[in-house]
Design an enzyme around this catalytic site. Structure first.
Site, mmCIF file in Angstrom:
data_model
loop_
_atom_site.group_PDB
_atom_site.id
_atom_site.type_symbol
_atom_site.label_atom_id
_atom_site.label_comp_id
_atom_site.label_asym_id
_atom_site.label_seq_id
_atom_site.Cartn_x
_atom_site.Cartn_y
_atom_site.Cartn_z
ATOM 1 N N GLU A 153 0.811 -1.096 -0.094
ATOM 2 C CA GLU A 153 0.139 -0.025 0.245
ATOM 3 C C GLU A 153 0.827 1.239 -0.051
ATOM 4 O OE1 GLU A 153 -2.402 -0.785 3.349
ATOM 5 O OE2 GLU A 153 -3.302 -2.686 2.614
ATOM 6 N N GLU A 206 -8.756 4.089 5.120
ATOM 7 C CA GLU A 206 -8.405 3.359 4.278
ATOM 8 C C GLU A 206 -8.733 4.398 2.894
ATOM 9 O OE1 GLU A 206 -7.869 0.373 3.194
ATOM 10 O OE2 GLU A 206 -7.909 -0.874 4.949
#
Ligand SMILES: [Zn+2]
Length: 231
Positions: A50, A207
């Site tokens: 990520e 997120e």
């Protein structure tokens, strides 16, 4: 006058950093401490696949000539995973299942290679809670600086996950235009959030949406830097 550096100076991070540990492969774990008592600790890159989380926090830090007053930053909590492009660390452990929360589980962790795929890609939660040098170091750091709130950046589930809709959640919702959810929808034993709950430290998981890097810069970097500068 803007407290921020002009674009022409934002090629580098100039606020001082400290080493808070080292990874399995010996990479230094860096932390950018605030000038005063830490109210919020922002953490990116606990999942090495990520990298947009590290990208965004780096862009934010480059606004600052001097450290933010009350905000600390970990740009990459899993450098070995980041250089390999893997979710887990060099030993194949999902660090966000390795924290010493009472719900820690030895069960295999399954994640998705991309949102449309089934949750079938296996990682280890570690031999035991706190089996990994990256997790041990991060727990020590958090205990040492004792922030009121940990903001953990992930991607790309497009929501803000937190137990309560706190002032921090509201502010981050405003910045990212994301919905708040009380739960991510699946079990996360041994997560940073579970451990923070038991340590009486607020944890907010952001997120990020599934957007390109330029959009992260364009849409969020300035407003997140402004929020951090005013905490
Ligand atoms: Zn993640």
């Amino acid at each position: 006058m803007s407290p921020f550096r002009p674009n022409s100076c934002r090629g580098t991070i100039v606020v001082p950093k400290e080493v808070y540990g080292s990874s399995e492969l010996g990479a230094p774990l860096y932390y950018f401490p605030p000038q005063k008592k830490c109210s919020h600790l922002f953490i990116a890159g606990i999942h090495g696949e990520e990298p947009e989380t590290t990208f965004l926090l780096s862009r934010v830090l480059r606004f600052f000539q001097t450290p933010p007053l009350h905000v600390g930053v970990v740009l990459c909590a899993n450098p070995d995973g980041m250089i390999h492009g893997t979710r887990g660390n060099a030993r194949g452990v999902d660090l966000n299942r390795n924290f010493p929360a009472s719900n820690w589980s030895s069960k295999t962790v399954y994640s998705r290679l991309c949102l449309e795929f089934p949750r079938e890609t296996a990682l280890s939660p570690g031999e035991k809670a706190l089996s990994e040098p990256e997790t041990i170091a991060l727990c020590h750091l958090i205990k040492k600086i004792n922030p009121e709130c940990v903001v953990s950046l992930h991607a790309p589930l497009n929501c803000i996950d937190a137990r309560i809709k706190s002032k921090t959640v509201l502010a981050l919702q405003h910045i990212f235009a994301l919905d708040w959810v009380e739960s991510i929808g699946y079990e996360t034993p041994g997560s940073l959030g579970s451990w923070c709950d038991e340590t009486q430290i607020e944890c907010v998981t952001v997120e990020l949406p599934r957007v390109d890097l330029e959009s992260l810069e364009k849409n969020y970097a300035y407003s997140l830097a402004t929020y951090i500068a005013n905490l």
